[in-house]
Write a protein that holds these residues in place. Structure first.
Motif, mmCIF file in Angstrom:
data_model
loop_
_atom_site.group_PDB
_atom_site.id
_atom_site.type_symbol
_atom_site.label_atom_id
_atom_site.label_comp_id
_atom_site.label_asym_id
_atom_site.label_seq_id
_atom_site.Cartn_x
_atom_site.Cartn_y
_atom_site.Cartn_z
ATOM 1 N N LEU A 59 -39.129 54.663 28.076
ATOM 2 C CA LEU A 59 -39.758 53.759 29.665
ATOM 3 C C LEU A 59 -41.028 53.788 29.891
ATOM 4 C CD1 LEU A 59 -36.103 55.012 31.677
ATOM 5 C CD2 LEU A 59 -36.798 53.835 30.613
ATOM 6 N N GLU A 60 -41.484 53.112 30.598
ATOM 7 C CA GLU A 60 -42.742 52.928 30.992
ATOM 8 C C GLU A 60 -42.553 52.500 32.770
ATOM 9 O OE1 GLU A 60 -45.173 50.099 28.569
ATOM 10 O OE2 GLU A 60 -45.057 51.581 27.275
ATOM 11 N N GLY A 61 -42.081 53.335 33.356
ATOM 12 C CA GLY A 61 -42.488 53.507 35.202
ATOM 13 C C GLY A 61 -40.997 52.878 35.851
ATOM 14 N N GLU A 62 -40.241 51.906 34.759
ATOM 15 C CA GLU A 62 -38.929 51.109 34.806
ATOM 16 C C GLU A 62 -37.901 52.045 35.323
ATOM 17 O OE1 GLU A 62 -41.437 49.665 31.633
ATOM 18 O OE2 GLU A 62 -40.213 50.866 31.589
ATOM 19 N N LYS A 63 -36.727 52.138 36.639
ATOM 20 C CA LYS A 63 -35.942 52.843 37.239
ATOM 21 C C LYS A 63 -34.587 51.937 36.539
ATOM 22 C CE LYS A 63 -39.093 55.009 39.054
ATOM 23 N NZ LYS A 63 -39.186 56.531 38.991
ATOM 24 N N GLU A 64 -34.214 51.334 36.101
ATOM 25 C CA GLU A 64 -32.933 50.290 35.302
ATOM 26 C C GLU A 64 -33.851 50.251 34.420
ATOM 27 O OE1 GLU A 64 -31.875 47.505 38.784
ATOM 28 O OE2 GLU A 64 -31.186 49.136 39.981
ATOM 29 N N VAL A 65 -31.969 50.122 33.142
ATOM 30 C CA VAL A 65 -32.193 49.398 31.852
ATOM 31 C C VAL A 65 -30.583 48.441 32.001
ATOM 32 C CG1 VAL A 65 -31.911 50.005 29.413
ATOM 33 C CG2 VAL A 65 -33.581 51.271 30.799
ATOM 34 N N HIS A 88 -27.696 56.366 25.738
ATOM 35 C CA HIS A 88 -27.756 57.865 26.563
ATOM 36 C C HIS A 88 -29.047 58.484 26.437
ATOM 37 C CE1 HIS A 88 -23.124 59.217 25.971
ATOM 38 N NE2 HIS A 88 -23.362 57.870 26.375
ATOM 39 N N GLY A 89 -30.134 58.334 25.437
ATOM 40 C CA GLY A 89 -31.228 58.857 25.325
ATOM 41 C C GLY A 89 -32.712 57.512 27.113
ATOM 42 N N LEU A 90 -31.925 56.686 26.920
ATOM 43 C CA LEU A 90 -33.051 55.888 28.325
ATOM 44 C C LEU A 90 -32.694 56.360 29.794
ATOM 45 C CD1 LEU A 90 -33.378 52.312 27.003
ATOM 46 C CD2 LEU A 90 -34.535 54.201 27.196
ATOM 47 N N ALA A 91 -31.502 56.253 29.254
ATOM 48 C CA ALA A 91 -30.789 57.821 30.847
ATOM 49 C C ALA A 91 -31.296 59.015 31.253
ATOM 50 C CB ALA A 91 -29.112 57.323 30.947
ATOM 51 N N ASP A 92 -31.233 59.449 29.534
ATOM 52 C CA ASP A 92 -31.969 61.353 29.831
ATOM 53 C C ASP A 92 -33.418 60.636 30.148
ATOM 54 O OD1 ASP A 92 -29.517 62.688 28.695
ATOM 55 O OD2 ASP A 92 -29.778 62.306 27.061
ATOM 56 N N GLN A 93 -33.564 59.780 30.324
ATOM 57 C CA GLN A 93 -35.191 60.064 30.844
ATOM 58 C C GLN A 93 -35.891 59.306 32.177
ATOM 59 O OE1 GLN A 93 -37.906 57.124 28.351
ATOM 60 N NE2 GLN A 93 -36.504 57.510 26.407
ATOM 61 N N GLY A 94 -33.827 58.848 32.489
ATOM 62 C CA GLY A 94 -33.963 58.829 34.144
ATOM 63 C C GLY A 94 -33.434 57.144 34.289
ATOM 64 N N GLY A 95 -33.399 56.792 33.589
ATOM 65 C CA GLY A 95 -33.347 54.905 33.839
ATOM 66 C C GLY A 95 -31.923 54.879 34.234
#
Length: 247
Positions: A59-65, A88-95
């Motif tokens: 993620l490059e600053g994005e908050k939603e996926v 799950h990986g994107l969710a772990d990054q805060g997305g």
């Protein structure tokens, strides 16, 4: 900004859907939303290259996926697990995962893996016969040594117990239990042993008489059955029946 991934690494940037037979994905980054678009055949043969590429997705600053998998034409458990792991990986990054869209045919498979996130189907890996041979030899050697160690311990324990029983039979040998086992194993097995031995004798007499009749020697049928049962078949059948019934 557009990023493209392909299992064959030969897809042009301006033509992400070159072949429906290949698994591909691309990303669209708009403001605070990362949109992951999937297509092609997400099957085990295509997972190895996609696995490497998707692990590097950040993620490059994005908050939603948003994950759009409506372009997937075929999916097995390996491809579904890869999609779930990416989610799950994107969710772990805060997305925050807003939506995951796949064809209705594959929705039950995806839901099942969502409930069991630790289940990881095997991915295709290059075969290395020499390495596999060494692994099998090592495992076989280790198992052989472990079995030999256990057998040695078992024989040692038997030797110790036998020696103690010879020294103090009154204390080491449980005579009531010993005679009880003799009764259960031997005496109570006599009816079934006798019945089956009688039936086997009848069959043997019938078959033997058919063969001896060709030589005019059917009078020796009784001798054939008696000698065969007392010398060979009797002991063998008793051992088999007792082992099967009382073993």
């Amino acid at each position: 900004m557009l990023l493209y991934g392909s299992a064959t690494n030969d897809m042009a940037l301006n033509d992400p859907i070159q072949s429906d037979a290949r698994a591909w994905y691309r990303t669209e980054r708009r403001r605070s939303v990362l949109r992951l678009i999937l297509g092609g055949e997400w099957i085990i043969e295509e997972t190895a290259p996609l696995d490497v590429s998707l692990r590097e997705l950040q993620l490059e600053g994005e908050k939603e996926v948003e994950i759009d998998g409506t372009g997937i034409t075929r999916m097995d458990s390996a491809g579904a697990w890869l999609l779930v792991r990416t989610e799950h990986g994107l969710a772990d990054q805060g997305g925050k995962i807003r939506a995951v869209q796949v064809p209705d045919t594959y929705r039950p498979l995806l839901d099942m893996l969502e409930r069991e996130p630790k289940v990881q189907p095997a991915t295709s890996t290059p075969e290395e016969p020499f390495t596999e041979l060494l692994i099998r030899i090592g495992r076989g050697t280790y198992k052989l040594i472990a079995d030999a160690y256990q057998l040695l311990g078992f024989l040692g324990r038997i030797s110790v117990e036998t020696f103690e029983a010879l020294i103090r039979p009154d204390r080491e040998l449980p005579w009531p239990a010993f005679f009880h086992q003799m009764e259960q194993t031997g005496v109570t097995a006599l009816p079934i042993v006798g019945l089956l031995s009688f039936l086997i004798g009848v069959v043997l007499a019938y078959q033997g008489s058919e063969q001896l009749q060709r030589f005019g020697a059917e009078i020796f049928t009784v001798n054939l059955v008696g000698i065969a049962v007392f010398r060979e078949i009797g002991g063998l059948m008793t051992a088999i029946i007792v082992a099967g019934r009382s073993g």
